[in-house]
Write a protein that holds these residues in place. Structure first.
Motif, short mmCIF file in Angstrom:
data_model
loop_
_atom_site.label_atom_id
_atom_site.label_comp_id
_atom_site.label_asym_id
_atom_site.label_seq_id
_atom_site.Cartn_x
_atom_site.Cartn_y
_atom_site.Cartn_z
N ARG A 122 0.85 -1.20 0.00
CA ARG A 122 0.00 0.00 0.00
C ARG A 122 0.88 1.25 0.00
O ARG A 122 1.86 1.34 0.74
CB ARG A 122 -0.91 0.02 1.23
N PHE A 123 0.48 2.23 -0.83
CA PHE A 123 1.09 3.56 -0.81
C PHE A 123 0.00 4.55 -0.41
O PHE A 123 -1.09 4.56 -1.00
CB PHE A 123 1.67 3.92 -2.18
N PHE A 124 0.29 5.40 0.58
CA PHE A 124 -0.75 6.23 1.18
C PHE A 124 -0.21 7.65 1.40
O PHE A 124 0.93 7.83 1.85
CB PHE A 124 -1.17 5.63 2.52
N VAL A 125 -1.04 8.66 1.09
CA VAL A 125 -0.69 10.07 1.30
C VAL A 125 -1.89 10.79 1.89
O VAL A 125 -3.01 10.64 1.41
CB VAL A 125 -0.27 10.75 -0.02
N ASP A 126 -1.65 11.57 2.93
CA ASP A 126 -2.67 12.43 3.51
C ASP A 126 -2.04 13.81 3.72
O ASP A 126 -1.06 13.94 4.46
CB ASP A 126 -3.16 11.86 4.85
N HIS A 127 -2.58 14.83 3.06
CA HIS A 127 -1.97 16.15 3.17
C HIS A 127 -3.04 17.24 3.13
O HIS A 127 -4.18 17.01 2.67
CB HIS A 127 -0.89 16.37 2.11
N SER A 128 -2.66 18.43 3.62
CA SER A 128 -3.60 19.54 3.69
C SER A 128 -2.84 20.85 3.48
O SER A 128 -1.63 20.95 3.74
CB SER A 128 -4.31 19.56 5.04
N PHE A 129 -3.60 21.87 3.02
CA PHE A 129 -3.01 23.19 2.77
C PHE A 129 -3.95 24.25 3.31
O PHE A 129 -5.14 24.29 2.97
CB PHE A 129 -2.78 23.41 1.27
N LYS A 130 -3.41 25.13 4.15
CA LYS A 130 -4.18 26.22 4.75
C LYS A 130 -4.05 27.45 3.87
O LYS A 130 -2.95 27.88 3.53
CB LYS A 130 -3.66 26.51 6.16
N LEU A 131 -5.21 28.04 3.50
CA LEU A 131 -5.21 29.12 2.53
C LEU A 131 -4.58 30.40 3.08
O LEU A 131 -3.80 31.05 2.40
CB LEU A 131 -6.65 29.40 2.08
N ASN A 132 -4.90 30.74 4.32
CA ASN A 132 -4.40 31.98 4.91
C ASN A 132 -3.56 31.64 6.12
O ASN A 132 -4.06 31.12 7.12
CB ASN A 132 -5.57 32.88 5.30
N LYS A 133 -2.27 31.94 6.07
CA LYS A 133 -1.38 31.55 7.16
C LYS A 133 -1.51 32.46 8.38
O LYS A 133 -1.10 32.09 9.48
CB LYS A 133 0.07 31.52 6.69
N LEU A 134 -2.05 33.69 8.20
CA LEU A 134 -2.12 34.64 9.29
C LEU A 134 -3.45 34.58 10.04
O LEU A 134 -3.49 34.73 11.26
CB LEU A 134 -1.89 36.07 8.76
#
Length: 629
Positions: free
Chosen positions: A243-255
């Protein structure tokens, strides 16, 4: 080989005893060398739960010192390490909304995506687990994790097992490789967790002993267990998967703390389950060929896209869409007597779902609601509600509710075999589950209760009602099953002694005996703890008693890697006593146990399943060793 392990064990004891540094209550040396706090060695899960590396020696360390490396109360192991487990606690069975490959009897040691952990450590951390086995082999789990940068972590681990066992054709051999990586940007706008696993679980399958009267007689001729006749001497099963697995997230506004967050989860997995036999055996009925080689393959590609709005005051709200593609297949088809295809070679489907989560954080309360619904043709759904309230360090309460409408595991729908009667293609309804759970952890007692309502429940049944002839097929029960359980745990301490008690009560309301459980299951440990050798060593020694009442336990069918319902033979009602001496020196925990030491004088009526005896008395030892470099 055993002599070398014994020499290593004795040498280790003397070498670590010679260290007389002070030891803090979390297990790190604080004498000659300053080391980072244990709280900085963090362990994460996909559910965002955080724990810390634990080098202490407690009664829970004793319970978790086994092949699965977790507390297995409610599971009944078979006689050889690395074989399957019978489930005494029905509350441990969890359903997935998506169909899995099945062959659940072979998945106890298979690490799913939710079982993988991720790490953050200030210095390299190594964890070594070693334990002797029943015969000719060993069990080893080696793990290493390192942060190359404060925001970048890697870990690599391998768990390997080989154990011949005491019975004919019952060897276990397995390997679980896992590699993980965690990364986040310095402003924590982007967060990534990824892993790769390669796993193989191989077991020789003997089908159990034929004459239980020989085993129960106590005759000296059969104390050498390899003299007992078994059903199969040439059968082997193999479960293998990558199995190859990826879980990731990106926050639009860092402030801004109130910001949109984009999430993505990806998984690609390939599995197969194979059963081989050099000569067909009539216990499974007639066969198409003299040599048996059944191989079931499974591919799964999963994507989940989400957008979440996180706030400090009003909680987190997320919407997501899931795309699940699976292909479950064989390399042939089965024809009926008229030349028509009666059993196809594959199931290939796409399941698309939409859903949302809302999580609310208060001062002492965490509440979460999750809803998902299929937008493709499968008609499945899931509703989960959870609330956790922590009054203080002494009182914590949790409530869960789930309403699940799930697809059957794929081996219920389609299976092919060289055995004639083990070929089917079904169109079952979705399984329905309503479940309530409640738990209360207090300074007086830890209590949990569970209530399940099952409809259109699927199970495997032996159509012959004869253990000597196994024609097992999937069946869907058209009546309602009500299941209820209460589990209580309390540790009583007096001076340097402690008595740890866990008891489980279960009851089932059903028209037919489909879900069979023992009414009472208990584990009680009386132990003594003390520092010795001028506090260089922490010692624990005691006796554990385990027992479950007689009931019609499920039996195991190695051909399909599943347990099936039977109502002809009861097992249970026998005591199991273990004596242990455990010690901790610095970050090393040493374990020595005389397992089931009462087996010789309480009668040979101990079974893990009908025709599968539980293990005899055996002395085993090993250690868990942590290095903080």
């Amino acid at each position: 080989m055993k002599k070398y392990f014994l020499f290593f064990f004795v040498f280790l004891c003397f070498s670590v005893f010679s260290q007389n540094d002070d030891i803090d209550n979390k297990g790190l040396v604080i004498g000659k060398e300053i080391k980072p706090s244990i709280d900085l060695y963090k362990i994460y899960t996909l559910q965002k739960d955080t724990t810390f590396v634990d080098t202490s020696l407690t009664i829970n360390s004793e319970y978790k010192y086994n092949f699965l490396r977790k507390d297995i109360f409610g599971l009944m192991p078979f006689s050889n390490e690395g074989q399957t487990y019978n489930t005494l606690d029905y509350g441990l069975k969890n359903k997935s909304i998506m169909p899995m490959i099945g062959f659940s009897g072979k998945h106890f040691n298979y690490l799913e995506a939710k079982d993988i952990k991720y790490y953050s450590v200030p210095t390299p951390l190594t964890d070594l687990y070693f334990k002797t086995v029943m015969e000719q082999g060993q069990s080893l789990d080696a793990f290493l994790t390192i942060n190359t940068k404060p925001n970048l972590n890697f870990s690599i681990a391998y768990k390997g097992l080989r154990s011949l066992g005491k019975y004919v054709n019952f060897l276990s051999s397995s390997g679980n490789f896992r590699f993980t990586s965690s990364y986040f940007t310095k402003d924590k706008r982007y967060i990534l967790n990824a892993h790769f696993t390669g796993q193989d679980i191989s077991n020789q399958e003997n089908g159990g002993i034929i004459n239980t009267s020989d085993f129960e007689s106590g005759d000296d001729n059969f104390k050498e267990r390899d003299r007992l006749e078994v059903y199969f001497e040439d059968a082997t099963s193999l479960l293998k998967g990558n199995r190859f697995f990826v879980d990731h997230s990106f926050k639009l506004n860092k402030l801004n703390p109130n910001s949109l967050v984009f999430t993505h989860r990806f998984s690609q997995e390939y599995k197969f389950f194979e059963f081989t036999q050099s000569v067909a055996n009539t216990r499974f009925g007639s066969s198409f060929s003299n040599r048996i080689n059944n191989k079931t393959r499974y591919n799964n590609l999963y994507n989940k896209l989400g957008i979440a709005y996180k706030t400090k005051s009003y909680g987190d709200l997320e919407f997501f869409i899931e795309d699940n593609n699976y292909n479950y297949y064989y390399n042939s088809v089965v024809y009926d007597s008229f030349g028509n295809i009666s059993v196809p070679n594959s199931i290939s489907e796409k399941v698309n779902m939409i859903g949302g989560n809302y999580t609310y954080f208060a001062n002492k309360l965490i509440a979460k609601l999750s809803v998902s619904q299929a937008i493709s043709d499968q008609g499945i759904s899931n509703i989960e509600a959870n609330a956790k309230y922590k009054l203080n360090d002494d009182y914590e309460f949790e409530f869960n509710y789930q309403k699940l409408n799930s697809l059957p595991n794929l081996n219920y729908t389609l299976y092919q075999s060289s055995y004639v009667d083990y070929n089917w293609f079904n169109n079952f309804k979705t399984e329905k589950l309503n479940q309530f759970t409640f738990s209360a952890n207090t300074k007086w007692i830890n209590l949990s209760a569970q209530y399940k309502v099952l409809n259109d429940h699927l199970f495997f049944d032996n159509t012959t009602n004869n253990i000597a002839t196994l024609i097992v097929k999937p069946v869907q029960y058209d009546k309602t099953i009500n299941y209820f359980s209460v589990k209580a745990n309390k540790e009583i301490k007096f001076w340097k002694f402690a008595l740890d008690n866990t008891i489980l009560y279960q009851a089932v309301d059903q028209v037919d005996d489909v879900v069979n459980v023992p009414q009472l299951t208990t584990r009680n440990t009386l132990y003594f703890s003390e520092y010795v050798f001028k506090k260089a060593m922490f010692l624990q020694t005691g006796v554990t008693f385990q027992y479950f009442t007689e009931y019609y336990t499920n039996d195991y069918n190695p051909l399909i890697g599943e347990f099936y319902v039977q109502n002809e033979t009861k097992i249970g009602g026998f005591p199991m006593f273990d004596f242990f001496i455990n010690a901790r020196v610095r970050q090393t925990r040493i374990f020595l146990k005389a397992e089931h030491f009462n087996s010789a004088w309480t009668g040979n009526n101990f079974y893990s399943a009908p025709n599968y005896p539980y293990q005899d008395f055996i002395v085993r030892f090993g250690l868990v060793w942590n290095f903080f470099k």
